[in-house]
Design an enzyme around this catalytic site. Structure first.
Site, PDB file in Angstrom:
ATOM      1  N   ALA A   1      -3.646  -4.281  -9.543  1.00  0.00           N
ATOM      2  CA  ALA A   1      -2.548  -5.152  -9.174  1.00  0.00           C
ATOM      3  C   ALA A   1      -2.607  -5.378  -7.669  1.00  0.00           C
ATOM      4  CB  ALA A   1      -1.224  -4.509  -9.559  1.00  0.00           C
ATOM      5  N   TYR A   2      -2.077  -6.502  -7.265  1.00  0.00           N
ATOM      6  CA  TYR A   2      -2.049  -6.856  -5.844  1.00  0.00           C
ATOM      7  C   TYR A   2      -0.629  -6.727  -5.325  1.00  0.00           C
ATOM      8  CZ  TYR A   2      -6.786  -8.337  -6.423  1.00  0.00           C
ATOM      9  OH  TYR A   2      -8.143  -8.325  -6.672  1.00  0.00           O
TER      10      TYR A   2
END
Length: 162
Positions: free
Chosen positions: A29-30
């Site tokens: 995930a960012y």
């Protein structure tokens, strides 16, 4: 400072599976993302986690910094993710002295298969295996950051020509 130098390709068939060395379940995930930098959280087999910072606009070469972090921190940060959490299994295959990583996506991008080869230098010319199709290095539609942050519809990703 480490440099990431990699090329990315679509995969046209499953013949690579006969040569698999490793398989690792990844979730990523960012938590920060822009055109020239990103901060990513990635877990491996739900047992270890890393924070990765990438900086640079080049499709081929970027600065990369990676740090191990506690799994509890990774899980908490993933809850704060921008966009989608990417789920995939990463397989590794050795081809003529180069390690290829084949990402088989799950979840909303099930069916998407991308191969990456990391290079020691921009001058490296790896042998391109028969199971590798069109090169997509620099095509944001196939970057993990793009898949996570741009909320692309899976049918659009799969409809792109090979």
């Amino acid at each position: 400072m480490a440099k990431e130098i990699e090329r990315k390709f679509l995969v046209v068939d499953d013949s690579w599976r006969a040569a698999v060395k490793t398989a690792t379940a990844l979730r990523q995930a960012y938590i920060a993302s822009s055109d020239d930098r990103s901060v990513r959280i990635r877990t491996r087999d739900d047992t270890s986690a890393r924070l990765t910072i990438k900086i640079g606009k080049s499709a081929l070469v970027r600065d990369e910094f990676e740090y191990d972090i506690p799994m509890a921190d990774a899980r908490e940060m993933m809850q704060l993710a921008l966009g989608n959490i990417i789920e995939k299994v990463r397989y590794t295959v050795d081809v003529a002295g180069f390690l290829w990583e084949i990402d088989v996506f799950e979840g909303p991008y099930r069916g998407l298969v991308i191969a990456e080869v990391e290079l020691a230098s921009e001058a490296d010319r790896p042998t391109i295996p028969k199971w590798v199709g069109r090169e997509v290095t620099g095509d944001r539609r196939y970057s993990n950051q793009g898949l996570a942050n741009e909320r692309l519809k899976p049918e659009l990703v799969h409809a792109l020509p090979n």
